[in-house]
Design an enzyme around this catalytic site. Structure first.
Site, PDB file in Angstrom:
ATOM      1  N   HIS A  50       0.728  -1.194   0.020  1.00  0.00           N
ATOM      2  CA  HIS A  50       0.077   0.089  -0.042  1.00  0.00           C
ATOM      3  C   HIS A  50       0.915   1.220   0.126  1.00  0.00           C
ATOM      4  CE1 HIS A  50      -2.850   2.957   2.215  1.00  0.00           C
ATOM      5  NE2 HIS A  50      -3.677   2.502   1.212  1.00  0.00           N
ATOM      6  N   HIS A  92      -1.366  10.199  -3.261  1.00  0.00           N
ATOM      7  CA  HIS A  92      -2.680   9.695  -2.672  1.00  0.00           C
ATOM      8  C   HIS A  92      -3.642  10.835  -2.290  1.00  0.00           C
ATOM      9  CE1 HIS A  92      -5.714   8.750   0.565  1.00  0.00           C
ATOM     10  NE2 HIS A  92      -5.909   7.786  -0.005  1.00  0.00           N
TER      11      HIS A  92
END
Ligand code: G3P
Ligand code: CA
Length: 383
Positions: A50, A92
């Site tokens: 991630h 992100h």
């Protein structure tokens, strides 16, 4: 060796001799992992890094992805956005304040969206020092001044080690980026990850991970139904996963008390419930109707009061009946974002097919891979 073996099983198509899914447990979940991964070209017990190895290095930066690759993850996960001048980048957040020095470099634009910056401007930002300040116990001088990466640079990392991980790409805030799915397709074709060139990609010679060399080299993920439809149109041959969220913009939630002033977000998320099985069902139906090979639900982390995991402990969308429902539909379940062994165990017992994790080293160990020296890997790369 363990890693090589599980890839060999997939490559050899042993799946054809295996049952479609394991016997159902009494609670409706498939125990200890389904066998769907043997029918779909995605690794069983998938290890999805991630934003890279983002516990040990600043998220979505070069050391985070290099470390994840060399540890031996199956996929490098990234959140895709597009600069003002049309370059695909791995970022992100919608804005840059949390993990760059944008407030110092562009004080008038500290809250401006990523999409309003050119690549040259983004490259002026320091995407590493925030990590040193937030996590002094894992800080490294070499993290200061790390750059935001382009998709090209993440691809370079995926291609240029002994291990060849795949890419697990999320279209982030896709409503801000009309046509980003086609841009992504064009880039991936140009880089030989899609289309005719992908058929003759050179295989990894040294490392144990060969996901990047096979048909499961790419997985597309999105929270957006519209983006899932766009991905279905532009990349019908690429496996796609619908990410699940509870509440606004996601699955309908049951009524609940508002978050109390002294209540952590993790505790607040943990007590949220789906409005009904039908509400959950409707998102699965959408995913399946649009060709998704799986779902990506959120998870509650047991140790969600810790300084890092509290950012990633969300609603419980992987109850046994939910996992069973997805498996019955022939869809994989990749859970986000799980970091602790107790949670890996709890959810694997429920049958999930893999995890997004910030702690690739812990998940690899959980799945039986030998422990590796992260310090040595980082130092080898000059960090
Ligand atoms: O993409 C899976 C997981 O990363 C979704 O959450 O917010 O970390 O992108 P987020
Ligand atoms: Ca993501």
């Amino acid at each position: 060796m363990i890693k090589a073996k599980r890839h060999w099983l997939r490559i050899c198509g042993l799946s054809l001799m295996l049952p479609f899914a394991a016997a159902q447990a009494d609670d409706g979940a498939t125990p200890q992992g389904s066998t769907l991964c043997t029918k779909i070209p995605i690794p069983c017990d998938a290890v999805i890094a991630h934003r890279g190895a983002s516990y040990q290095a600043p998220e979505s930066t070069r050391p985070a992805y290099l470390l994840a690759r060399d540890l031996g993850v199956d996929y490098l996960e990234l959140d895709l956005q597009r600069t003002k001048d049309g370059v695909l980048v791995a970022v992100h957040d919608n804005t840059l304040g949390r993990n760059t020095d944008v407030a110092e470099v562009f004080p008038d634009r500290a809250d401006a969206p990523v999409s309003s910056f050119t690549l040259d401007e983004l490259k002026q930002l320091d995407a590493g020092s925030w990590f040193n300040a937030s996590y002094p116990e894992r800080a490294r001088d070499s993290y200061s001044g790390l750059e935001i990466l382009t998709l090209d640079e993440v691809i370079d990392i995926a291609e240029n080690g002994d291990n060849h991980p795949g890419l697990y790409i999320e279209t982030k805030v896709p409503e801000q980026f009309p046509g980003i799915e086609q841009d992504l397709r064009d880039k991936l074709e140009a880089r030989g990850w899609l289309g005719d060139a992908a058929k003759t990609r050179p295989a990894a010679e040294g490392g144990a991970v060969k996901v990047g060399d096979g048909p499961g080299r790419l997985v597309m993920q999105t929270f957006s139904k519209a983006s899932l439809e766009a991905l279905e149109q532009t990349m019908p041959e690429v496996p796609r996963v619908l990410l699940l969220w509870l509440g606004e913009g996601g699955i309908e939630a049951a009524p609940s008390e508002p978050q109390a002033e002294d209540e952590s977000s993790a505790d607040y998320y943990a007590r949220q419930q789906v409005a009904s099985p039908e509400a959950f069902r409707s998102w699965l139906d959408f995913a399946k109707d649009h060709g998704a090979i799986g779902i990506g639900p959120s998870a509650v982390q047991t140790e969600h009061d810790g300084p890092f995991s509290s950012q990633f402990s969300y609603m419980e969308l992987a109850e046994p009946w939910m996992i069973g429902m997805a498996h019955d539909d022939g869809m994989l379940v990749h859970l986000y974002t799980v970091d602790e062994p107790a949670d890996f165990e709890r959810y694997r017992q429920r049958g999930v097919d893999g995890f997004f994790t910030n702690r690739a080293e812990q998940l690899l160990t959980f799945y039986g891979h030998p422990a590796q020296d992260q310090e040595a890997i980082l130092e080898r790369h000059g960090y």
